[in-house]
Design a protein around this motif. Structure first.
Motif, short mmCIF file in Angstrom:
data_model
loop_
_atom_site.label_atom_id
_atom_site.label_comp_id
_atom_site.label_asym_id
_atom_site.label_seq_id
_atom_site.Cartn_x
_atom_site.Cartn_y
_atom_site.Cartn_z
N LEU A 179 -5.66 -7.23 -10.99
CA LEU A 179 -6.19 -7.23 -9.62
C LEU A 179 -7.72 -7.14 -9.62
CD1 LEU A 179 -3.50 -4.95 -7.90
CD2 LEU A 179 -3.70 -7.44 -7.81
N VAL A 180 -8.28 -6.43 -10.60
CA VAL A 180 -9.74 -6.39 -10.76
C VAL A 180 -10.26 -7.81 -11.01
CG1 VAL A 180 -11.61 -5.66 -12.30
CG2 VAL A 180 -9.92 -3.99 -11.53
N SER A 185 -11.30 -4.95 -4.51
CA SER A 185 -12.01 -3.68 -4.62
C SER A 185 -11.02 -2.58 -5.00
CB SER A 185 -12.66 -3.32 -3.28
OG SER A 185 -11.67 -3.00 -2.32
N TYR A 186 -11.54 -1.43 -5.41
CA TYR A 186 -10.65 -0.31 -5.75
C TYR A 186 -9.77 0.07 -4.56
CZ TYR A 186 -13.42 0.51 -10.00
OH TYR A 186 -14.05 0.39 -11.20
N LYS A 187 -10.34 0.05 -3.37
CA LYS A 187 -9.58 0.41 -2.17
C LYS A 187 -8.44 -0.58 -1.95
CE LYS A 187 -10.06 1.14 2.82
NZ LYS A 187 -10.97 1.06 3.99
N GLN A 188 -8.73 -1.87 -2.12
CA GLN A 188 -7.69 -2.89 -1.94
C GLN A 188 -6.60 -2.76 -3.00
OE1 GLN A 188 -10.48 -6.16 -2.12
NE2 GLN A 188 -10.14 -6.69 0.04
N ILE A 189 -7.00 -2.44 -4.23
CA ILE A 189 -6.02 -2.26 -5.31
C ILE A 189 -5.13 -1.05 -5.00
CG2 ILE A 189 -5.72 -1.70 -7.76
CD1 ILE A 189 -8.33 -3.26 -8.28
N ALA A 190 -5.75 0.03 -4.53
CA ALA A 190 -4.98 1.24 -4.18
C ALA A 190 -3.95 0.92 -3.11
CB ALA A 190 -5.93 2.34 -3.71
N ARG A 192 -2.68 -2.05 -2.38
CA ARG A 192 -1.69 -3.00 -2.90
C ARG A 192 -0.63 -2.30 -3.76
NH1 ARG A 192 -2.07 -8.51 -4.74
NH2 ARG A 192 -3.66 -8.76 -3.12
N LEU A 193 -1.07 -1.34 -4.57
CA LEU A 193 -0.15 -0.67 -5.50
C LEU A 193 0.40 0.65 -4.94
CD1 LEU A 193 -2.03 -1.26 -8.88
CD2 LEU A 193 -0.24 -2.65 -7.83
N VAL A 194 -0.05 1.01 -3.73
CA VAL A 194 0.38 2.26 -3.08
C VAL A 194 0.09 3.47 -3.98
CG1 VAL A 194 2.18 3.29 -1.62
CG2 VAL A 194 2.27 0.86 -2.12
N ILE A 195 -1.15 3.52 -4.44
CA ILE A 195 -1.61 4.67 -5.21
C ILE A 195 -2.98 5.07 -4.65
CG2 ILE A 195 -0.36 4.11 -7.34
CD1 ILE A 195 -2.84 2.75 -8.42
N SER A 196 -3.52 6.20 -5.10
CA SER A 196 -4.78 6.68 -4.54
C SER A 196 -5.97 5.94 -5.17
CB SER A 196 -4.94 8.18 -4.80
OG SER A 196 -5.19 8.42 -6.18
N HIS A 197 -7.09 5.98 -4.43
CA HIS A 197 -8.34 5.38 -4.92
C HIS A 197 -8.74 6.02 -6.25
CE1 HIS A 197 -12.73 4.72 -5.09
NE2 HIS A 197 -12.52 3.65 -4.34
N ARG A 198 -8.58 7.35 -6.33
CA ARG A 198 -8.93 8.07 -7.56
C ARG A 198 -8.07 7.62 -8.75
NH1 ARG A 198 -11.36 12.80 -9.19
NH2 ARG A 198 -12.99 12.07 -7.78
N THR A 199 -6.78 7.37 -8.49
CA THR A 199 -5.89 6.91 -9.56
C THR A 199 -6.32 5.55 -10.08
OG1 THR A 199 -4.02 8.15 -8.62
CG2 THR A 199 -3.49 6.38 -10.15
N VAL A 200 -6.73 4.67 -9.17
CA VAL A 200 -7.24 3.35 -9.58
C VAL A 200 -8.47 3.54 -10.47
CG1 VAL A 200 -8.28 1.19 -8.82
CG2 VAL A 200 -6.36 2.17 -7.53
N GLN A 201 -9.41 4.40 -10.03
CA GLN A 201 -10.61 4.67 -10.84
C GLN A 201 -10.25 5.19 -12.22
OE1 GLN A 201 -12.76 7.28 -8.04
NE2 GLN A 201 -14.39 5.75 -8.02
N ASN A 202 -9.26 6.08 -12.29
CA ASN A 202 -8.85 6.64 -13.58
C ASN A 202 -8.29 5.56 -14.50
OD1 ASN A 202 -9.61 9.20 -12.84
ND2 ASN A 202 -7.57 9.85 -12.20
N HIS A 203 -7.46 4.66 -13.92
CA HIS A 203 -6.91 3.56 -14.72
C HIS A 203 -8.02 2.67 -15.26
CE1 HIS A 203 -2.70 4.37 -14.26
NE2 HIS A 203 -2.69 4.17 -12.95
N VAL A 204 -9.01 2.37 -14.41
CA VAL A 204 -10.11 1.51 -14.83
C VAL A 204 -10.92 2.20 -15.93
CG1 VAL A 204 -12.30 0.46 -14.11
CG2 VAL A 204 -10.28 0.23 -12.66
#
Length: 231
Positions: A179-180, A185-190, A192-204
């Motif tokens: 998705l990146v 954006s991180y917000k859009q990914i969050a 789309r995947l129904v997870i938090s913005h912070r979780t997306v940042q952690n994965h990245v």
């Protein structure tokens, strides 16, 4: 309301440094960002001064003009990105020339805005740059992705000796990376995947560490080279 970044101790103001050789423009940008809630920790009027002061204050975001005396902006960017691993660089330039944009990105900038941008666009760009999102003046993002596609299509140089084993990403890390690569954006990914913005940042961040990359722009290039943007 102050703009905040999150670290181990919780939220704190996003620190910004402004580099431009025109005093009135530099002061105006610094004032606009301060009024928007950012903590403007330093300014500089030439490249050499920018390098010294940035290393001293280590801002979250460097708002950088390319046309500087003493040391050109791309050299400033390259040197500071290497010296300050957590630094994000947003180029704010009068030039929208494709060659300047690509040179800035290759030197480590994560965003590029032309000076015709509004104050609201600038403050939003600084906020998103601090969060790790690539930010480009409309029309320039496609140019950068197109350049990465071109580079990715070139034959890789022959490697000598045994090739290192490819790092293993989890299914979720691969999903976020895909998705990146598509430019979300991180917000859009969050969302789309129904997870938090912070979780997306952690994965990245985990993916950057595994792949030994330094920023999201490099991550996009890796994903495109791996064909993930078409998946």
């Amino acid at each position: 309301m102050s703009e905040t970044a999150h670290d181990g101790g919780g939220a704190r103001p996003i620190t910004v440094m402004v580099v431009d050789d025109h005093p009135m423009w530099r002061d105006a940008v610094a004032r606009d960002l301060a009024e928007a809630g950012f903590d403007v920790v330093a300014t500089a009027g030439d490249g050499a001064q920018a390098v010294r002061r940035a290393k001293a204050v280590a801002p979250d975001v460097l708002v950088l003009d390319l046309n500087l005396p003493e040391l050109p902006g791309v050299r400033v960017c390259k040197e500071l990105v290497a010296a300050l691993p957590g630094l994000r660089v947003l180029v704010l330039s009068a030039s929208g020339e494709h060659a300047d944009v690509l040179e800035a990105v290759k030197s480590g900038a994560t965003g590029y805005l032309v000076k015709s941008a509004s104050t609201a666009e600038l403050t939003d760009a600084v906020r998103r740059t601090a969060a790790g999102d690539p930010v480009f003046t409309p029309g320039l993002a496609g140019l950068v992705l197109g350049e990465y596609r071109r580079l990715a299509s070139e034959p890789a140089p022959a490697a000598g000796g045994d090739e290192p084993k490819a790092p293993q990403l989890t299914d979720r890390e691969t999903e976020v990376l895909r998705l990146v690569a598509k430019g979300l954006s991180y917000k859009q990914i969050a969302e789309r995947l129904v997870i938090s913005h912070r979780t997306v940042q952690n994965h990245v961040q985990n993916t950057l560490g595994k792949l030994q990359l330094h920023n999201r722009v490099e991550l996009v290039r890796y994903a495109i080279e791996a064909g993930l943007d078409d998946a």
